[in-house]
Design a protein around this motif. Structure first.
Motif, PDB file in Angstrom:
ATOM      1  N   GLN A  96      39.677  40.515  36.639  1.00  0.00           N
ATOM      2  CA  GLN A  96      40.355  39.427  35.948  1.00  0.00           C
ATOM      3  C   GLN A  96      41.458  38.871  36.836  1.00  0.00           C
ATOM      4  OE1 GLN A  96      39.357  38.163  33.099  1.00  0.00           O
ATOM      5  NE2 GLN A  96      37.773  39.721  32.772  1.00  0.00           N
ATOM      6  N   VAL A  97      41.466  37.541  36.970  1.00  0.00           N
ATOM      7  CA  VAL A  97      42.489  36.871  37.771  1.00  0.00           C
ATOM      8  C   VAL A  97      43.360  36.061  36.831  1.00  0.00           C
ATOM      9  CG1 VAL A  97      42.937  35.252  39.642  1.00  0.00           C
ATOM     10  CG2 VAL A  97      40.962  36.787  39.773  1.00  0.00           C
ATOM     11  N   GLN A  98      44.631  36.464  36.683  1.00  0.00           N
ATOM     12  CA  GLN A  98      45.553  35.782  35.775  1.00  0.00           C
ATOM     13  C   GLN A  98      46.418  34.754  36.502  1.00  0.00           C
ATOM     14  OE1 GLN A  98      45.127  36.299  32.676  1.00  0.00           O
ATOM     15  NE2 GLN A  98      43.818  38.116  32.846  1.00  0.00           N
ATOM     16  N   THR A  99      46.651  34.988  37.779  1.00  0.00           N
ATOM     17  CA  THR A  99      47.533  34.105  38.540  1.00  0.00           C
ATOM     18  C   THR A  99      46.867  32.777  38.849  1.00  0.00           C
ATOM     19  OG1 THR A  99      48.774  33.849  40.597  1.00  0.00           O
ATOM     20  CG2 THR A  99      46.775  35.162  40.695  1.00  0.00           C
ATOM     21  N   LYS A 100      47.673  31.738  38.982  1.00  0.00           N
ATOM     22  CA  LYS A 100      47.169  30.422  39.364  1.00  0.00           C
ATOM     23  C   LYS A 100      46.942  30.324  40.866  1.00  0.00           C
ATOM     24  CE  LYS A 100      49.318  27.921  35.519  1.00  0.00           C
ATOM     25  NZ  LYS A 100      50.233  26.819  35.142  1.00  0.00           N
ATOM     26  N   HIS A 101      47.362  31.329  41.586  1.00  0.00           N
ATOM     27  CA  HIS A 101      47.205  31.333  43.041  1.00  0.00           C
ATOM     28  C   HIS A 101      46.249  32.462  43.411  1.00  0.00           C
ATOM     29  CE1 HIS A 101      50.511  28.480  43.430  1.00  0.00           C
ATOM     30  NE2 HIS A 101      51.171  29.228  42.558  1.00  0.00           N
ATOM     31  N   PRO A 102      44.929  32.176  43.467  1.00  0.00           N
ATOM     32  CA  PRO A 102      43.947  33.236  43.727  1.00  0.00           C
ATOM     33  C   PRO A 102      44.095  33.880  45.088  1.00  0.00           C
ATOM     34  CG  PRO A 102      42.934  31.047  43.811  1.00  0.00           C
ATOM     35  CD  PRO A 102      44.307  30.857  43.286  1.00  0.00           C
ATOM     36  N   ASP A 103      44.821  33.246  46.022  1.00  0.00           N
ATOM     37  CA  ASP A 103      45.011  33.861  47.334  1.00  0.00           C
ATOM     38  C   ASP A 103      45.753  35.183  47.224  1.00  0.00           C
ATOM     39  OD1 ASP A 103      43.774  31.703  48.356  1.00  0.00           O
ATOM     40  OD2 ASP A 103      45.554  30.719  49.149  1.00  0.00           O
ATOM     41  N   ASN A 104      46.563  35.308  46.160  1.00  0.00           N
ATOM     42  CA  ASN A 104      47.348  36.523  45.985  1.00  0.00           C
ATOM     43  C   ASN A 104      46.618  37.580  45.161  1.00  0.00           C
ATOM     44  OD1 ASN A 104      49.445  35.241  47.362  1.00  0.00           O
ATOM     45  ND2 ASN A 104      50.241  34.323  45.465  1.00  0.00           N
ATOM     46  N   SER A 105      45.373  37.290  44.763  1.00  0.00           N
ATOM     47  CA  SER A 105      44.619  38.212  43.928  1.00  0.00           C
ATOM     48  C   SER A 105      43.997  39.323  44.769  1.00  0.00           C
ATOM     49  CB  SER A 105      43.514  37.457  43.182  1.00  0.00           C
ATOM     50  OG  SER A 105      44.066  36.413  42.413  1.00  0.00           O
ATOM     51  N   ALA A 106      43.685  40.423  44.084  1.00  0.00           N
ATOM     52  CA  ALA A 106      43.027  41.538  44.765  1.00  0.00           C
ATOM     53  C   ALA A 106      41.597  41.148  45.131  1.00  0.00           C
ATOM     54  CB  ALA A 106      43.023  42.755  43.853  1.00  0.00           C
ATOM     55  N   VAL A 107      41.127  41.696  46.245  1.00  0.00           N
ATOM     56  CA  VAL A 107      39.769  41.412  46.721  1.00  0.00           C
ATOM     57  C   VAL A 107      38.891  42.626  46.446  1.00  0.00           C
ATOM     58  CG1 VAL A 107      38.349  40.943  48.734  1.00  0.00           C
ATOM     59  CG2 VAL A 107      40.571  39.822  48.492  1.00  0.00           C
ATOM     60  N   HIS A 108      37.791  42.408  45.744  1.00  0.00           N
ATOM     61  CA  HIS A 108      36.824  43.462  45.474  1.00  0.00           C
ATOM     62  C   HIS A 108      35.514  43.100  46.174  1.00  0.00           C
ATOM     63  CE1 HIS A 108      39.514  45.200  42.495  1.00  0.00           C
ATOM     64  NE2 HIS A 108      39.702  43.967  42.037  1.00  0.00           N
ATOM     65  N   ALA A 109      34.900  44.071  46.823  1.00  0.00           N
ATOM     66  CA  ALA A 109      33.745  43.754  47.678  1.00  0.00           C
ATOM     67  C   ALA A 109      32.722  44.873  47.653  1.00  0.00           C
ATOM     68  CB  ALA A 109      34.205  43.503  49.116  1.00  0.00           C
ATOM     69  N   VAL A 110      31.613  44.627  48.349  1.00  0.00           N
ATOM     70  CA  VAL A 110      30.554  45.612  48.542  1.00  0.00           C
ATOM     71  C   VAL A 110      30.101  45.515  49.992  1.00  0.00           C
ATOM     72  CG1 VAL A 110      28.790  43.963  47.769  1.00  0.00           C
ATOM     73  CG2 VAL A 110      28.273  46.402  47.783  1.00  0.00           C
ATOM     74  N   LEU A 111      29.731  46.646  50.564  1.00  0.00           N
ATOM     75  CA  LEU A 111      29.224  46.690  51.938  1.00  0.00           C
ATOM     76  C   LEU A 111      27.706  46.805  51.928  1.00  0.00           C
ATOM     77  CD1 LEU A 111      31.781  49.132  53.599  1.00  0.00           C
ATOM     78  CD2 LEU A 111      31.820  46.638  53.592  1.00  0.00           C
ATOM     79  N   ALA A 112      27.100  46.458  53.030  1.00  0.00           N
ATOM     80  CA  ALA A 112      25.648  46.592  53.171  1.00  0.00           C
ATOM     81  C   ALA A 112      25.271  48.043  53.448  1.00  0.00           C
ATOM     82  CB  ALA A 112      25.142  45.696  54.285  1.00  0.00           C
ATOM     83  N   GLU A 113      24.039  48.387  53.122  1.00  0.00           N
ATOM     84  CA  GLU A 113      23.550  49.728  53.447  1.00  0.00           C
ATOM     85  C   GLU A 113      23.304  49.877  54.939  1.00  0.00           C
ATOM     86  OE1 GLU A 113      21.177  51.612  49.768  1.00  0.00           O
ATOM     87  OE2 GLU A 113      20.119  49.936  50.704  1.00  0.00           O
ATOM     88  N   GLN A 114      23.034  48.744  55.628  1.00  0.00           N
ATOM     89  CA  GLN A 114      22.730  48.770  57.050  1.00  0.00           C
ATOM     90  C   GLN A 114      23.999  48.546  57.871  1.00  0.00           C
ATOM     91  OE1 GLN A 114      21.147  46.793  54.838  1.00  0.00           O
ATOM     92  NE2 GLN A 114      19.268  48.000  54.616  1.00  0.00           N
TER      93      GLN A 114
END
Length: 461
Positions: free
Chosen positions: A306-324
């Motif tokens: 959930q992103v509450q801030t109006k400035h998404p640059d300051n939001s946390a980054v969630h990601a996934v890596l490749a198996e390769q």
């Protein structure tokens, strides 16, 4: 007996033509030392042949004269044929049955073995077809002659095909070279056209900036002169002066453009797709705030992100890596981000060694390209890097090209076949893993998935 047989076979090879596989008939010897029947060599060296080559070693003869009859070899062949006949007769006479010590006089057609008379009377050969040795050998020689005739025909066909290959009707080397020259010429023309367009745009931008600077300079002089006017005269021109200032100041935003320009490179995406790799996402290397599809080919933001801030640059980054992970060679993959207003793509590496001015090594674990939306505009940003360009419309598909040997990572707009951004001279020391982040999602919206594209997929025109 074995030694005599080997000697006999060796002598027969010396007086046998390698083309017809028979004893020499009017033998001739080429300049390179190989001998053939006159008729065989004559057939091989057809009329109209530009260069005469040896049928055995393929060396081209320095002269085009047909070799003369080798009388010594002809006499040796005649003597050899007689000697071989005598040796065959003598060896046949010495061939006896090991069991009964009797001469082999019969031949079993079923078992393909020679027999003495007593062996032929045994029950195991009772129902077999038996023939005298001389008759069986005569019949077999006839079969050999038939086979030899068929082999000669096949040999002639192979010679004809080889001759066609050596002198093809179409010089494919010349044809392909010509086609690549056309392609090179076309690419050079496209390069010249593109560079010319860039120069024109740069010149136009410089002209606008120069005009803008001159307008500011002229206005500053006008304002400077107005400052020394009498009060009443100044107030009478105030409205006009303020209008002039507003006009010049309003052009400032138009003078400096942050728009990312697209310069298509013909054939670039098709060439990069030669290095396309099959990638899947690793569920064990994913943030709990993202959801991976069952086929491990797409990922989307989960409800927990959930992103509450109006400035998404300051939001946390969630990601996934490749198996390769990759540690050498060149790799390319494409990602469909059509349903995402914001996304992050790139690579992750455990350690990167980079030289700084003070010779200090640093650890930059990620190299990323992100798309962020602000109001109605989309901005492409690089990390680490200084890219922060606006695009008029979102990029639907991004191509990622990795070259381990050169230490480069490039991002492409697949639809426009144009480069977005490229990292240079990255000193990779560990395997590199593709990185995917389907966000941060915009507040109050439900974003779609980020999907890995198969190698044969294409965007609609």
């Amino acid at each position: 007996m074995a030694a005599v047989s080997e000697t006999l076979q060796g002598f027969q090879r010396e007086i046998t033509c390698s083309i017809c596989r028979s004893y020499f008939s009017e033998p001739v010897t080429t300049w390179c030392g190989h001998s053939f029947c006159r008729a065989c060599l004559s057939w091989s060296w057809r009329l109209g042949t530009a260069a005469f080559s040896c049928p055995r070693c393929r060396q081209v003869s320095p002269v085009q004269e047909f070799p003369r009859l080798n009388g010594g070899l002809a006499q040796l062949t005649k003597m050899g044929k007689e000697l071989c006949s005598l040796l065959l007769q003598s060896t046949e006479g010495q061939s006896r049955c090991a069991r009964h010590k009797k001469i082999f006089k019969l031949f079993c057609e079923d078992d393909q073995t020679p027999l003495c008379v007593r062996c032929s009377q045994s029950p195991e050969h009772g129902a077999h077809k038996l023939s005298p040795v001389g008759e069986a050998a005569h019949n077999f020689r006839k079969k050999l002659q038939v086979l030899q005739s068929r082999l000669r025909k096949h040999f002639e066909e192979a010679e004809e095909l080889l001759d066609q290959e050596e002198r093809p009707a179409v010089d494919w080397h010349l044809v392909i070279t010509g086609e690549y020259k056309k392609l090179h010429h076309f690419l050079m023309e496209e390069e010249s056209r593109c560079l010319g367009k860039i120069k024109e745009e740069e010149r136009a931008s410089q002209d606008k900036l120069s005009q803008h600077r001159e307008a500011i300079q002229d206005l500053m002089l006008v304002l400077q002169e107005a400052a020394y006017q009498p009060n009443l005269d100044l107030l009478q021109e105030a409205k006009e002066l303020l209008g002039m200032c507003e006009s010049v100041l309003s052009k400032r935003a138009k003078a400096v453009s942050l728009d990312l320009r697209a310069y298509p490179i013909p054939g670039m995406i098709e060439m990069l797709r030669r290095f396309q790799v099959d990638i899947t996402m690793d569920p064990t290397a994913a943030s709990p705030c993202v959801i991976i599809s069952e086929d491990l080919k797409s990922v989307k933001a989960g409800e927990g992100w959930q992103v509450q801030t109006k400035h998404p640059d300051n939001s946390a980054v969630h990601a996934v890596l490749a198996e390769q992970a990759f540690s050498s060679g060149r790799q390319y993959w494409e990602v469909d981000v059509t349903q995402l207003p914001q996304w992050i793509l790139g690579i992750y590496t455990p350690y990167v060694r980079r030289k700084r001015k003070r010779n200090v090594d640093s650890c930059d674990s990620v190299f990323l390209l992100s798309c962020m939306k602000y109001k109605e505009d989309y901005y492409l940003q690089a990390f680490p890097g200084s890219l922060n360009h606006r695009v008029k419309c979102p990029v639907p598909r991004v191509g990622v090209y990795l070259d381990n040997s050169l230490g480069t990572l490039a991002f492409y707009n697949v639809l426009q076949s144009s480069l977005i951004y490229e990292f240079h001279f990255i000193a990779f020391t560990e395997p590199i893993t593709p990185f995917f982040s389907p966000g941060p999602p915009l507040p109050g919206t439900k974003a779609g998935p980020m999907t890995l594209c198969p190698g044969d997929s294409h965007l609609p025109a």
